[in-house]
Every structure is written in structure tokens, then in C-alpha cells.
Design a protein around this motif. Structure first.
Motif, mmCIF file in Angstrom:
data_model
loop_
_atom_site.group_PDB
_atom_site.id
_atom_site.type_symbol
_atom_site.label_atom_id
_atom_site.label_comp_id
_atom_site.label_asym_id
_atom_site.label_seq_id
_atom_site.Cartn_x
_atom_site.Cartn_y
_atom_site.Cartn_z
ATOM 1 N N GLU A 265 0.833 -1.204 0.000
ATOM 2 C CA GLU A 265 0.000 0.000 0.000
ATOM 3 C C GLU A 265 0.870 1.257 0.000
ATOM 4 N N ILE A 266 1.937 1.214 0.774
ATOM 5 C CA ILE A 266 2.842 2.363 0.850
ATOM 6 C C ILE A 266 3.556 2.578 -0.476
ATOM 7 N N LEU A 292 -2.488 2.024 11.467
ATOM 8 C CA LEU A 292 -2.278 3.363 10.920
ATOM 9 C C LEU A 292 -0.972 3.984 11.422
ATOM 10 N N VAL A 293 -0.637 3.728 12.691
ATOM 11 C CA VAL A 293 0.614 4.260 13.231
ATOM 12 C C VAL A 293 1.799 3.606 12.547
ATOM 13 N N LEU A 294 1.776 2.280 12.434
ATOM 14 C CA LEU A 294 2.888 1.572 11.797
ATOM 15 C C LEU A 294 2.999 1.956 10.321
ATOM 16 N N LYS A 295 1.871 2.187 9.690
ATOM 17 C CA LYS A 295 1.896 2.625 8.289
ATOM 18 C C LYS A 295 2.583 3.981 8.159
ATOM 19 N N GLN A 296 2.305 4.884 9.087
ATOM 20 C CA GLN A 296 2.942 6.208 9.068
ATOM 21 C C GLN A 296 4.442 6.087 9.274
ATOM 22 N N VAL A 297 4.862 5.191 10.184
ATOM 23 C CA VAL A 297 6.288 4.989 10.439
ATOM 24 C C VAL A 297 6.991 4.488 9.181
ATOM 25 N N PHE A 298 6.460 3.424 8.574
ATOM 26 C CA PHE A 298 7.084 2.869 7.370
ATOM 27 C C PHE A 298 7.033 3.863 6.212
ATOM 28 N N PHE A 299 5.942 4.591 6.086
ATOM 29 C CA PHE A 299 5.816 5.562 4.996
ATOM 30 C C PHE A 299 6.933 6.609 5.100
ATOM 31 N N ASN A 300 7.152 7.154 6.295
ATOM 32 C CA ASN A 300 8.185 8.171 6.469
ATOM 33 C C ASN A 300 9.582 7.617 6.199
ATOM 34 N N LEU A 301 9.864 6.412 6.720
ATOM 35 C CA LEU A 301 11.198 5.839 6.554
ATOM 36 C C LEU A 301 11.477 5.476 5.092
ATOM 37 N N ILE A 302 10.516 4.888 4.420
ATOM 38 C CA ILE A 302 10.708 4.523 3.009
ATOM 39 C C ILE A 302 10.803 5.773 2.146
ATOM 40 N N ALA A 303 9.948 6.762 2.423
ATOM 41 C CA ALA A 303 10.001 8.017 1.658
ATOM 42 C C ALA A 303 11.358 8.692 1.828
ATOM 43 N N ASP A 333 18.874 1.097 2.973
ATOM 44 C CA ASP A 333 18.895 1.654 1.618
ATOM 45 C C ASP A 333 20.339 1.920 1.194
ATOM 46 N N ASN A 334 20.536 2.115 -0.108
ATOM 47 C CA ASN A 334 21.872 2.363 -0.654
ATOM 48 C C ASN A 334 22.063 3.842 -0.985
ATOM 49 N N GLY A 335 21.512 4.712 -0.116
ATOM 50 C CA GLY A 335 21.480 6.136 -0.422
ATOM 51 C C GLY A 335 22.698 6.930 0.008
ATOM 52 N N MET A 336 22.468 8.208 0.293
ATOM 53 C CA MET A 336 23.551 9.149 0.575
ATOM 54 C C MET A 336 24.270 8.846 1.883
ATOM 55 N N GLY A 337 23.561 8.200 2.801
ATOM 56 C CA GLY A 337 24.137 7.963 4.115
ATOM 57 C C GLY A 337 24.030 9.196 4.989
ATOM 58 N N ILE A 338 24.378 9.035 6.248
ATOM 59 C CA ILE A 338 24.275 10.117 7.227
ATOM 60 C C ILE A 338 25.656 10.356 7.833
ATOM 61 N N PRO A 339 26.126 11.597 7.858
ATOM 62 C CA PRO A 339 27.438 11.884 8.470
ATOM 63 C C PRO A 339 27.457 11.456 9.932
ATOM 64 N N ASN A 340 28.612 11.013 10.383
ATOM 65 C CA ASN A 340 28.736 10.523 11.759
ATOM 66 C C ASN A 340 28.340 11.565 12.786
ATOM 67 N N ASP A 341 28.634 12.838 12.511
ATOM 68 C CA ASP A 341 28.332 13.878 13.495
ATOM 69 C C ASP A 341 26.848 14.223 13.547
ATOM 70 N N LYS A 342 26.047 13.599 12.673
ATOM 71 C CA LYS A 342 24.604 13.849 12.668
ATOM 72 C C LYS A 342 23.806 12.687 13.253
ATOM 73 N N LEU A 343 24.463 11.555 13.469
ATOM 74 C CA LEU A 343 23.732 10.351 13.888
ATOM 75 C C LEU A 343 23.038 10.522 15.239
ATOM 76 N N ASP A 344 23.657 11.274 16.149
ATOM 77 C CA ASP A 344 23.084 11.422 17.496
ATOM 78 C C ASP A 344 21.898 12.381 17.533
ATOM 79 N N THR A 345 21.746 13.204 16.496
ATOM 80 C CA THR A 345 20.692 14.228 16.518
ATOM 81 C C THR A 345 19.661 14.042 15.418
ATOM 82 N N ILE A 346 19.776 12.976 14.624
ATOM 83 C CA ILE A 346 18.930 12.824 13.445
ATOM 84 C C ILE A 346 17.448 12.740 13.782
ATOM 85 N N PHE A 347 17.115 12.285 15.008
ATOM 86 C CA PHE A 347 15.702 12.157 15.399
ATOM 87 C C PHE A 347 15.174 13.403 16.116
ATOM 88 N N ASP A 348 16.032 14.425 16.275
ATOM 89 C CA ASP A 348 15.586 15.654 16.922
ATOM 90 C C ASP A 348 14.724 16.469 15.963
#
Length: 402
Positions: A265-266, A292-303, A333-348
Motif C-alpha cells: 500500500e505504501i 495506521l501508526v505503523l503505516k505512518q512509520v514505514f511511509f516516512n522511513l521509506i520516503a 537503503d543504498n542512499g547518501m548515508g548520514i554523516p557521523n556527526d549527525k547520527l546522534d541528533t537525526i531524530f531531533d
């Protein structure tokens, strides 16, 4: 009988006592266990946690006594708080000038022996006592007295813990009210701003159509910039609204569903292009959760995996496992990746890892904050690992409904 004098710091002592919000509260197991243990260790008929109020002594916990309070002017504890540093020991009240005519001793014949340890808060105010009482003369051994002092320390710690919990509840209540206000503000802003933005986008397209052939390249680029900025602002407003309205999704009841069907569906919603490869879990997993909550989680992560990917062929893999208590998920995913200095704050909230996404647009740092909040509400947690320019993996789990 000699009634106790009033402590010199009485006004401040009463203020400290009442700040605990413990007077006239129901009995609590933690306090009752202490008085029961005190009576056992000291081999007395009665043990009390007594708080000396302005005109009474009130018992937060009582072992071997039915009344909840007695007048302060006959209180032994009112004498004990006059010397916060030392216990008050009365081996035979009938022989003590302060108490030999006390009705609790002569009429009730309740208090012949008394030992009270002052309950002193962190500012040095004696709030009351932990006391043991007997109807016959007694003495306490050194070990019994030390045990009573230790129990009194535990009572003070419980008082402080209760106050911290009460203060925390007040803070949480204020935060809830503020969050409700922010949610309402986001809803109003979404309605009031998105319509004008839609009008700007439509008007921009209309003007370009009317002025077709009359605009030079630079002017045309300005029109495109206006349209792109309007779309970006509209997306930002939508994400803010989603963040503050995500709690409403939690009101839905858990249901059973096929994880792969949910993921399909996503994919359909995201209109996956041919240059995308998305691998579902090899085995169909039946989930019982808030769909619906789990769908929102997967939708955001896949997007996000799609948006922040700089490869010609985008590849996303999703795995799922479970044990007795939790469902476990992984998205790589095989994308851009996240810089190490951003890993601790990515969910802020309002924090982004990359400057721009696949289309050259800058993120707003709301989606992953919403994901973390929703996963937490489902009794789980989420973490991220990443190698810049190579891949990113999000691992999260949610609690099963048992």
C-alpha cells in the motif's frame, strides 16, 4: 504536663511540610511497611509516621493505632522536633515532668514509652517523626536505635521522591496543555496558510501561461523559484501538522494485518518508479498492532530512503522478525548515508542530516522526529547506523499486544 514550645523557624517549617502535599493523603504501602518494620524491630505496640502541623499531629502511617491525628498540645512528637539532630527517648513518661500529666499517658494509658526520630528535610526543617510507642516502660538497644534512624532516613527519602513525582506530574500537565495549544496552532496555520500558497502556485502557472513567449530566461526562472518555494512551504506546513496530529493515530485499536500488504500500500502511494528496487520480507508476517501508526512509520522511513538517495538505481530492503514480546524491523537503503556527526541528533525535531534531497530540496527535519515519537508510543525504540555515500539502516521494534 508541659506543652512543647513553638520552634523559632515554625513559619518556614510549616511551609516546607505543606509543600510536600502529603497531609491528609491516603495510606501508602511504602510507608506502612516502614512503620510495621519499626514496631517489629523495636518490639513495640505502636509505630507512627507523624507530621506536626500547626495545631495537630497527623499520622501518614500508623501501626497499632486507629486514630489519624491528635492535638499538637499533647503531642510527644511536638517536643521531638525541637531538637532535629537528636532522637527523643522517653523510657517512662510517668516519671518525666513534660509528660507525667499528659492525657495520652494518664487517661488513655497509651504512651508510657516513646522514642521519636525527627524527620528532617534537606533544608534542616523537622517535619515530624518516625516514632515507636508502648504502654509499658522500655529501653532500646543501640542496634534498635540505629535501625530506627535508618528507617527514618528512608521516610524522608520517600517524602522527597513523592514531591518530585508530584512536581513532575504538574510539569507534564503543563506540557500537555502547551502541546495541545501547539497542535491547535498547527491546525489553524495549516488551514490559513496552505490555501494562500495554493493560490500562489496556481497564479504563478497562470501568469507564465499568459506571458508565454514574453518572458526572458531569468524572469522565467523567478517564476519557477516562486512555485518551488511555495511547494516547499506547503510541504513544511503539512509535516508540522502531521507531527502534532500524530497522537490522534494512537487512538485507533490494534488489529491484525499482513505486513507485506501494508508495505505494498505504501509503495503504491509513493508511486515507485522503475529505477527503484524495494525488497519486502521474504516471509509474510502477520502483525497485531496499530496499523495506521505503523503505516505512518514505514511511509516516512521509506520516503526518506527514496528522497535521500543519490544512486541511479535505488535499492531498499525491509526485514521483519519477532519474539514473544516484540516485533523487530529493519530498513536498509543504498542512499547518501548520514554523516557521523549527525547520527546522534537525526531524530531531533527540525534537525536534518543532508543539505538537499535527491531533487535538490532541503528537508525540514520533522519526519524522523515524528517516527521516533510514534515508535515510542508503540512501546518500542528506533536507532540508525550509516556509512556515508554507501547505505543507511534503521532498526526499530514495537511491543506486541498480549
Amino acid at each position: 504536663m508541659i506543652s512543647a514550645t513553638i520552634p523559632i523557624n515554625e513559619e518556614f517549617r510549616l511551609e516546607a511540610l505543606r509543600s510536600l502535599n502529603i497531609l491528609d493523603t491516603p495510606s501508602e504501602k511504602e510507608f506502612d511497611e516502614i512503620t510495621s518494620l519499626a514496631a517489629f524491630l523495636c518490639d513495640t505496640e505502636i509505630a507512627l509516621i507523624s507530621l506536626v502541623d500547626s495545631d495537630r499531629q497527623w499520622f501518614k502511617s500508623k501501626h497499632g493505632l486507629d486514630v489519624c491525628e491528635t492535638p499538637r498540645d499533647v503531642s510527644f512528637c511536638a517536643h521531638a522536633i525541637l531538637d532535629p539532630e537528636n532522637p527523643l527517648i522517653v523510657e517512662d513518661a510517668r516519671k518525666d515532668d513534660r509528660f507525667k500529666n499528659n492525657p495520652l499517658t494518664t487517661v488513655e494509658k497509651l504512651v508510657i514509652f516513646y522514642a521519636g526520630i525527627p524527620l528532617v528535610d534537606k533544608n534542616g526543617f523537622a517535619l515530624g517523626t518516625l516514632c515507636v510507642i508502648d504502654s509499658k516502660p522500655k529501653t532500646l538497644s543501640k542496634k534498635q536505635l540505629e535501625s530506627l534512624k535508618s528507617l527514618a532516613n528512608q521516610v524522608v527519602m520517600l517524602f522527597e521522591l513523592n514531591k518530585k513525582n508530584t512536581d513532575l506530574e504538574k510539569v507534564q500537565s503543563k506540557l500537555k496543555k502547551r502541546n495541545d495549544s501547539l497542535r491547535e496552532f498547527a491546525r489553524v496555520i495549516s488551514h490559513d496558510l496552505k490555501m494562500p500558497l495554493a493560490n500562489i502556485i496556481t497564479t504563478t502557472d497562470l501568469l507564465k501561461l499568459i506571458l508565454n513567449g514574453k518572458l526572458d530566461e531569468e524572469s522565467s526562472e523567478y517564476f519557477d523559484y516562486i512555485k518551488t518555494s511555495s511547494f516547499s512551504m506547503s510541504s513544511y506546513i503539512s509535516d508540522v501538522l502531521d507531527h502534532y496530529e500524530s497522537d490522534s493515530l494512537l487512538q485507533n485499536k490494534p488489529e491484525k494485518f499482513d505486513l507485506n500488504e501494508l508495505l505494498q500500500e505504501i509503495v503504491d502511494l509513493l508511486s515507485i518508479k522503475p529505477d527503484f528496487t524495494i525488497n519486502f520480507p521474504t516471509a509474510n508476517t502477520i502483525i497485531e498492532s496499530n496499523k495506521l501508526v505503523l503505516k505512518q512509520v514505514f511511509f516516512n522511513l521509506i520516503a526518506n530512503s527514496i528522497k535521500y538517495n543519490d544512486k541511479e538505481q535505488i535499492e531498499i530492503s525491509i526485514d521483519a522478525n519477532e519474539d514473544e514480546n516484540f516485533y523487530f524491523f529493519r530498513i536498509t537503503d543504498n542512499g547518501m548515508g548520514i554523516p557521523n556527526d549527525k547520527l546522534d541528533t537525526i531524530f531531533d525535531l527540525f534537525t536534518t542530516a543532508n543539505t538537499t534531497d535527491r531533487s535538490g530540496n532541503k528537508g525540514n527535519g520533522i519526519g524522523l522526529s515524528t517516527v521516533k515519537k510514534l515508535v515510542g508510543k508503540l512501546g518500542g525504540s528506533i536507532k540508525v547506523t550509516s556509512t556515508e555515500k554507501v547505505q543507511t539502516t534503521f532498526d526499530f521494534y514495537i511491543k506486541k499486544y498480549n
